[in-house]
Design a protein around this motif. Structure first.
Motif, short mmCIF file in Angstrom:
data_model
loop_
_atom_site.label_atom_id
_atom_site.label_comp_id
_atom_site.label_asym_id
_atom_site.label_seq_id
_atom_site.Cartn_x
_atom_site.Cartn_y
_atom_site.Cartn_z
N PRO A 165 12.09 34.22 16.80
CA PRO A 165 12.74 34.58 15.54
C PRO A 165 14.23 34.23 15.61
N ALA A 166 14.78 33.72 14.53
CA ALA A 166 16.19 33.32 14.52
C ALA A 166 17.10 34.50 14.84
N SER A 167 16.66 35.70 14.58
CA SER A 167 17.47 36.89 14.84
C SER A 167 17.52 37.26 16.33
N SER A 168 16.68 36.62 17.15
CA SER A 168 16.61 36.93 18.57
C SER A 168 17.64 36.11 19.35
N SER A 169 18.19 36.71 20.40
CA SER A 169 19.14 35.97 21.24
C SER A 169 18.44 35.37 22.46
N ASN A 170 17.13 35.56 22.57
CA ASN A 170 16.36 35.04 23.71
C ASN A 170 15.21 34.19 23.22
N ASP B 9 12.55 27.55 8.32
CA ASP B 9 11.68 28.42 7.52
C ASP B 9 10.24 27.98 7.77
N LEU B 10 9.57 28.63 8.71
CA LEU B 10 8.21 28.24 9.08
C LEU B 10 7.18 28.58 8.02
N CYS B 11 7.53 29.44 7.07
CA CYS B 11 6.61 29.73 5.97
C CYS B 11 6.40 28.50 5.09
N ASP B 12 7.41 27.64 5.01
CA ASP B 12 7.35 26.45 4.16
C ASP B 12 7.26 25.15 4.96
N LEU B 13 7.31 25.22 6.28
CA LEU B 13 7.45 24.03 7.10
C LEU B 13 6.25 23.08 7.04
N ALA C 292 1.42 34.39 15.54
CA ALA C 292 0.80 35.64 15.10
C ALA C 292 1.50 36.80 15.80
N ASP C 293 2.82 36.88 15.61
CA ASP C 293 3.60 37.91 16.30
C ASP C 293 3.78 39.17 15.46
N GLY C 294 3.25 39.17 14.25
CA GLY C 294 3.35 40.34 13.39
C GLY C 294 4.71 40.52 12.74
N ALA C 295 5.63 39.61 13.01
CA ALA C 295 6.96 39.72 12.42
C ALA C 295 6.89 39.41 10.92
N THR C 296 7.82 39.95 10.19
CA THR C 296 7.85 39.72 8.75
C THR C 296 8.84 38.63 8.36
N THR C 297 9.45 37.98 9.33
CA THR C 297 10.41 36.92 9.05
C THR C 297 9.73 35.56 8.97
N CYS C 298 10.33 34.65 8.27
CA CYS C 298 9.87 33.26 8.22
C CYS C 298 10.80 32.34 9.00
N VAL C 299 11.97 32.83 9.37
CA VAL C 299 13.02 31.99 9.94
C VAL C 299 12.98 32.08 11.47
N TYR C 300 12.72 30.93 12.10
CA TYR C 300 12.56 30.83 13.55
C TYR C 300 13.41 29.69 14.10
N ASP C 301 13.66 29.76 15.41
CA ASP C 301 14.28 28.68 16.16
C ASP C 301 13.21 28.06 17.05
N ILE C 302 13.32 26.75 17.29
CA ILE C 302 12.36 26.01 18.10
C ILE C 302 13.09 25.27 19.20
N ARG C 303 12.46 25.27 20.40
CA ARG C 303 13.02 24.49 21.52
C ARG C 303 11.87 23.77 22.22
N SER D 70 14.82 15.77 29.10
CA SER D 70 15.51 15.99 27.83
C SER D 70 15.01 17.27 27.17
N GLU D 71 15.85 17.79 26.27
CA GLU D 71 15.51 18.99 25.51
C GLU D 71 15.93 18.78 24.06
N ALA D 72 15.27 19.50 23.17
CA ALA D 72 15.62 19.48 21.76
C ALA D 72 15.53 20.90 21.23
N GLU D 73 16.52 21.29 20.45
CA GLU D 73 16.53 22.62 19.84
C GLU D 73 16.81 22.47 18.35
N ASP D 74 16.18 23.31 17.56
CA ASP D 74 16.38 23.32 16.12
C ASP D 74 16.43 24.78 15.69
N TYR D 75 17.36 25.10 14.81
CA TYR D 75 17.62 26.50 14.47
C TYR D 75 17.44 26.76 12.99
N GLY D 76 17.02 28.00 12.69
CA GLY D 76 16.95 28.47 11.32
C GLY D 76 15.90 27.78 10.48
#
Length: 108
Positions: free
Chosen positions: A44-49, A97-101, A71-82, A89-95
């Motif tokens: 979740p984007a709100s998480s620092s980990n 909206d997985l509900c619409d992705l 299926a984490d039961g969270a009510t948010t749609c906004v996630y970060d991906i790594r 190499s690594e790639a990160e993307d933030y914020g």
């Protein structure tokens, strides 16, 4: 030895171990890079980990795709991906909206 995840097993593998909720999010993960995807984290984007590595011993080869269920039961749609690749190499993307992705593609 690396294991290429078959689509059906990988979809189940990548799903969090939780009962189905109306908030479950599904999207297609595509590896359009030139290296094997060996680590994949979604938090979740709100998480620092970062959450656990969803590839956990497997990999997604270039040119392949897989269904991902969050299926984490969270009510948010906004996630970060790594993603981390076998070439270091690594790639990160933030914020995102997985509900619409619908799909997410890693590229070089």
């Amino acid at each position: 030895m690396k294991t290429l995840l078959p689509a059906a097993a990988a979809a189940a593998f990548l799903a969090y171990q939780a009962p189905a909720f109306a908030e479950d999010l599904e999207f297609l993960l595509i590896n359009d890079s030139s290296a094997d995807l060996v680590e994949f984290n979604v938090s979740p984007a709100s998480s620092s980990n970062w959450e656990d590595n969803l590839m956990d011993g497997g990999y997604l080869a270039p040119g392949y795709e897989i269904g991902v269920v969050i299926a984490d039961g969270a009510t948010t749609c906004v996630y970060d991906i790594r993603g981390s690749f076998d070439d270091g190499s690594e790639a990160e993307d933030y914020g995102l909206d997985l509900c619409d992705l619908g799909e997410y593609t890693f590229t070089d």
